[in-house]
Design an enzyme around this catalytic site. Structure first.
Site, mmCIF file in Angstrom:
data_model
loop_
_atom_site.group_PDB
_atom_site.id
_atom_site.type_symbol
_atom_site.label_atom_id
_atom_site.label_comp_id
_atom_site.label_asym_id
_atom_site.label_seq_id
_atom_site.Cartn_x
_atom_site.Cartn_y
_atom_site.Cartn_z
ATOM 1 N N ILE A 288 84.678 33.111 5.499
ATOM 2 C CA ILE A 288 83.560 32.176 5.367
ATOM 3 C C ILE A 288 82.670 32.564 4.202
ATOM 4 C CG2 ILE A 288 81.548 31.179 6.503
ATOM 5 C CD1 ILE A 288 84.201 30.338 7.699
ATOM 6 N N ALA A 359 76.632 36.003 6.428
ATOM 7 C CA ALA A 359 77.950 35.745 7.012
ATOM 8 C C ALA A 359 78.631 37.014 7.502
ATOM 9 C CB ALA A 359 78.842 35.046 5.978
ATOM 10 N N SER A 402 76.453 31.366 12.659
ATOM 11 C CA SER A 402 76.660 31.643 14.074
ATOM 12 C C SER A 402 77.932 30.942 14.564
ATOM 13 C CB SER A 402 75.436 31.212 14.886
ATOM 14 O OG SER A 402 75.527 31.691 16.221
ATOM 15 N N LYS A 405 80.577 30.176 20.279
ATOM 16 C CA LYS A 405 80.739 31.171 21.343
ATOM 17 C C LYS A 405 79.401 31.769 21.781
ATOM 18 C CE LYS A 405 85.413 32.250 19.827
ATOM 19 N NZ LYS A 405 85.467 31.110 18.899
ATOM 20 N N VAL A 443 87.401 28.297 12.829
ATOM 21 C CA VAL A 443 87.657 27.904 11.447
ATOM 22 C C VAL A 443 89.134 28.103 11.132
ATOM 23 C CG1 VAL A 443 87.063 28.328 9.043
ATOM 24 C CG2 VAL A 443 85.315 28.527 10.811
ATOM 25 N N LEU A 444 89.793 27.012 10.773
ATOM 26 C CA LEU A 444 91.226 27.072 10.489
ATOM 27 C C LEU A 444 91.506 27.956 9.285
ATOM 28 C CD1 LEU A 444 92.256 23.353 10.986
ATOM 29 C CD2 LEU A 444 92.930 25.272 12.409
ATOM 30 N N VAL A 450 93.713 31.607 14.850
ATOM 31 C CA VAL A 450 95.055 31.469 15.420
ATOM 32 C C VAL A 450 96.092 31.014 14.400
ATOM 33 C CG1 VAL A 450 94.214 31.015 17.741
ATOM 34 C CG2 VAL A 450 94.555 29.106 16.167
ATOM 35 N N GLU A 537 87.508 35.585 26.958
ATOM 36 C CA GLU A 537 87.785 34.229 26.473
ATOM 37 C C GLU A 537 87.368 33.175 27.500
ATOM 38 O OE1 GLU A 537 91.363 34.109 23.259
ATOM 39 O OE2 GLU A 537 91.974 34.125 25.360
#
Length: 608
Positions: A288, A359, A402, A405, A443-444, A450, A537
């Site tokens: 990021i 960040a 942020s 989560k 964020v992909l 993942v 999770e």
């Protein structure tokens, strides 16, 4: 062939055609006349020859790429030939007071036929013979509009490419069975599987730039029923203006299938805030942070400070940005740890940035469950150090990156980010600095997300591991997340928690299935294995809890949350005790602090 050789060849060819045409034209009308030996014929031939070359240069017939010839080139040929014939007619009238109109008319027709034929024959040869020698992948184009026809034309003319269009499909029934460039519109989008099978299609190109994300997803799901590779074209404006070519047609990516349109940001206001300013980004070497730096460079700040703990990551982004923007922007790499309070205060004092984007963070949920102290050090103390340095030196704006989560956090990572939010919310009440936090989902493509994990598992032959078949997450792309952070800095008044309307959450299992098929495999070949929910999770994630939602949007698809912080004295007292706690006490304390509104009194960590 070099330009001089090509020019000489065309001049010789046209000269032969001009002389041949006028002699043959007269012979067809007067086969037994001795006009061939007359001075008038010689004069007419020379004038016609000179005038033809004059008008050929005027209409740039010798500069055109004839393998792409079309109606426009034919019009240029007609103009050049017509004016050269009229010039010869005027010369005849001046010389003998008479014009041989019938001879000149036949000469004109022969000129059009032979000159046009000589040019277009190369295109026909190229289209029919050269292409037939190469092994081309049969390609189906989805969309028979302007974008689809542009793609088809470029593929037909792209000699080096390995694709050849063979058909269109389009939901516009008025185009059914019609032909475009000899390619038939042979069905609707729903008929793609049978068209692919019947015509032995190997590639499918989605060529409808106006499609929404949901429509792209629908078309892709239909295409995924076939064995063909699915690609998508860039914006038609970029193709037409030459910014990209047919080679820019790319594979469909997971980002195309998110089902949500990207948020459009206020570029002018961002420019006012950043252009000519000094900007500092912590965690500048991360996924990021580095993208925030790239986006900021578009707005021409005076200085960009790249602060990070990892030497190589800071070196990499520094080299990248200096190569592209080093002439316009002063880019300064700073090796520093946000946990080092003295160093952070030193940086703020030395450089006096106007805007700080924070960040730097530990963000991996399961990893932080095993290392709660490190999560607190980086996410809580690191944020506190940077934020208080900004307050001390009167920095104009501080933006905290942020996460979703942080809402009702059941895990250490989310809890530390919520505590970080409360720190800046409290500072915002009494500081001249505008403090703001930005929450978004997964964020992909970011480190630890993942997508890179799934790709590695697919490359290894599978299986892809998913924790639970019903687990969902919100997703956004790295550029979009970074632009949201920058936009929040402009919208900030102080103390807000901005939240992006991220549309519908996506099932992780669906994401895995799409990535497998996008990688060219079937689910049977790779497989999906469910491993169970990991420590910390959630099954579902939230961006705001039920008490934090504000219906109105301060910007299209951007909300302000009403997340209420713990009172400053109590919050900072808890934070001061963190270093004295055991691992288990640290975990319990940070979770209790982040979820303080669920309890009447926070006692954990205060001697209870």
């Amino acid at each position: 062939m070099t330009y001089p050789k090509r020019l000489s060849l065309l001049i010789l060819l046209d000269s032969a055609i001009v002389l041949f045409s006028i002699y043959i034209g007269y012979f067809l009308l007067h086969p037994f006349s001795n006009f061939y030996t007359s001075k008038l014929l010689l004069m007419s031939s020379l004038i016609l020859l000179a005038s033809h070359h004059l008008f050929a240069f005027l209409y740039r017939l010798y500069n055109k790429v004839w393998e792409y010839a079309s109606v426009g080139e034919l019009v240029s040929i007609a103009k050049a030939v017509t004016f050269s014939i009229l010039t010869a007619a005027i010369a005849q009238y001046i010389a003998v007071g008479h014009v041989y109109w019938r001879v000149l008319f036949i000469t004109w027709m022969l000129h059009i036929l032979l000159i046009g034929g000589s040019r277009f024959s190369w295109r026909m040869l190229r289209d029919r013979l050269i292409k037939s020698k190469a092994e081309k992948r049969k390609t189906l184009i989805v969309g028979a509009g302007s974008a689809g026809t542009t793609v088809a034309r470029q593929l037909l003319h792209h000699e080096e490419g390995d694709q050849i269009p063979v058909a269109f499909v389009d939901d516009d029934l008025t185009k059914y069975k019609l032909e475009i460039f000899d390619l038939t519109v042979c069905g609707t989008i729903e008929q793609i599987p049978e068209v692919v099978e019947k015509r032995e299609i190997r590639d499918i190109i989605i060529a409808i730039p106006s499609l929404s994300k949901k429509e792209i997803r629908r078309i892709y799901e239909i295409c995924a029923q076939t064995d063909a590779d699915v690609k998508i074209m860039p914006l038609i404006e970029d193709v037409m203006t030459g910014k990209v070519s047919v080679s820019a047609i790319r594979n469909v990516e997971v980002e195309d299938l998110l089902g949500r349109e990207p948020v459009q940001l206020d570029i002018s206001r961002i420019s006012e805030s950043i252009t000519g300013a000094t900007v500092l980004v912590t965690g500048a070497g991360g996924s990021i942070g580095s993208e925030i730096c790239r986006q900021i460079c578009h707005f021409a700040p005076k200085k960009l400070l790249l602060l990070g703990h990892g030497e190589f990551s800071i070196y990499s982004i520094d080299m990248e940005l200096n190569k592209r923007y080093g002439q316009e922007i002063e880019i300064i790499p700073i090796i520093a740890d946000v946990q080092d309070r003295g160093r952070i205060f030193e940086v703020m004092q030395d450089y006096q940035p106007d805007v700080v984007y924070h960040a730097a963070a530990h963000k991996h949920v399961p990893l932080m469950e095993y290392n709660p102290r490190e999560a607190v050090k980086n996410n809580v103390f690191g944020t506190k150090n940077v934020a208080e340095a900004c307050d001390t030196f009167g920095i104009h704006t501080f933006v905290l990156v942020s996460t979703d989560k942080a809402v009702n956090p059941p895990n250490v990572m989310g809890a530390t980010k919520r505590v970080a939010e409360m720190i800046i919310q409290n500072l915002a009440k009494e500081s001249q600095t505008k403090f703001v936090a930005v929450r978004f989902g997964n964020v992909l493509g970011s480190r630890g997300s993942v997508i890179p994990l799934f790709k590695k598992q697919i490359e290894a032959g599978g299986p892809v591991t998913v924790t639970h078949p019903d687990m969902t997450r919100y997703f956004m792309t790295i550029p979009e997340a970074s632009r949201l952070v920058i936009q929040a800095g402009v919208l900030a008044r102080g103390g807000e928690v901005f939240v992006l309307d991220m549309g519908e959450p996506v099932k992780i299992s669906d994401l895995a299935k799409n990535l497998i098929t996008l990688s060219g495999y079937t689910l049977e070949e790779i497989g999906i294995e469910y491993s169970g929910i990991r420590p910390g999770e959630k099954m579902y994630e939230e961006l705001l809890n039920e008490n934090e939602v504000q219906k109105e949007q301060v910007f299209p698809k951007i909300h302000i949350g009403k997340a209420e912080p713990m009172e400053k004295t109590e919050l900072f007292a808890i934070i001061d005790r963190f270093e004295q706690l055991s691992i288990e006490e640290t975990r319990d304390t940070v979770l209790a602090t982040a979820n303080w509104k669920k309890k009447k009194k926070v006692e954990v960590g205060l001697g209870s």
